[in-house]
Write an enzyme that holds these catalytic residues in place. Sequence first.
Site: not given
Length: 480
Positions: A425-427
């Site tokens: 996952y990222c932001a």
Amino acid sequence: MMKYLQKIGKSLMLPVAVLPAAGILYGIGYWIDPTGWGANNILAAFLIKAASAIIDQIPILFAIGVAVGMAKDHDGTSALSGLVSFLMITTLLSTNAVAMYKGIDPSEVNAAFGKISNAFIGILSGVIGSSCYNRFRDTKLPDWLAFFSGKRCVAIVTACASVVASVILYFVWPIIYGALVLFGKTIMGLGPVGAGIYVMLNRALIPLGLHHALNAVFWFDTAGINDLGLFWSGAEGAVKGVTGQYMTGFFPVMMFGLPAGALAMYHTAKDSKKKTAASLLMAGALASFFTGITEPLEFAFMFIAPGLYLVHAILAGISAIVCAVLPLRLGFNFSAGLVDWVLSFKAPMAVNPLLLIPIGLVFSGIYYVVFRFVILKFDLKTPGRFEDEDEGENDIQLANDDFTAIAKLVFEGLGGKENIKELDYCATRIRTEIIDYTKVDEKTIKKAGIAGVVRPSKTTVQVIVGPKVQFVYDELKKML
């Protein structure tokens, strides 16, 4: 290659998340002592120095953050490796070291080596550290070297790799630095138009996740511009009325323009789907206004209406030009939202921060009118305008914080455990590598109340969740 660069962009979210702490400390310090910048008040000086400890060490933060983010299991050993790589490269290629190699006076050394401690080298060090970790973390050595087996050998391998990288950079870095400086000076030479080109490119590169590389040139000290650092520190090189021009133009867009665009999308949605569209658009608009996090909203129309997104990028560029022409300078440590706007009021290089309100209101009107016209004129399928959307409401809303139930729907929609090869996952996004793309059911995923689904390739699925992405990700990891 594109996927790898996107992963680097995702990894940068970890160190970037530290910057708001600096913004808060700077903001409070400058509010206490707006004229002396700490010289007239011990508490203000303490807070400003504490903030500088973060801002001045951005390259190291990037090295550690990228190393952890790029590591397969995000182990702390990779962070140590990233730090080792950064320390070795910056020491081996420092001005004094290069002068010694060449047998010349330090003043005669290429200026590029005086800027070796920068965000670009920090990112490169993180990549070297994580690559060595991913490759050698399970290495088994003979019994007489068994102590250095596994993760203990990673830092040693990283040191060797960094020596090789330093040799290459000894010849290559002056060329890279020269190109970055030339690009930066070209943009700076265009004045307000240059600021507009930069901001437009920043928005245009978001779908590819490559905007971070561009930001490093203008916001940090990669090529001597350092717009973000100079805005908050007021150090040598800062110019009142100029410094901040590569940040100011984002504020009217993120605080006013995009929320107004969301309103236009809501008003043009079909009556039967307005409620569903509102939950998505309102969450994205609030995130954009308060924090400057625009991905939840931009990804809601970026791929389903690329023409509208192009319009958005152009309007953002115009905003930057207008703000650069006017006597307005604002800055941020995280993004151009309400929080950073308030904190920047007393920053050394701030100019007329309240002028943002009338400018923002004008841009909110422009965004609303232009978005509404373009959507209706070209019948764009923005949220709430799809024929095949479910008539019923989303089963779950992220606002309810029922992350387990949300994750179950996402998990089911991705095809279950057997179909999920890799999860990250990222932001704002859950990034997955899947085995069989035909088993992915986007309708099931969207029932979870998430912002959207993006398929960059047949084996990649990105689920746009929003700022609460980590909690959904944690539940998915449990299911795996």
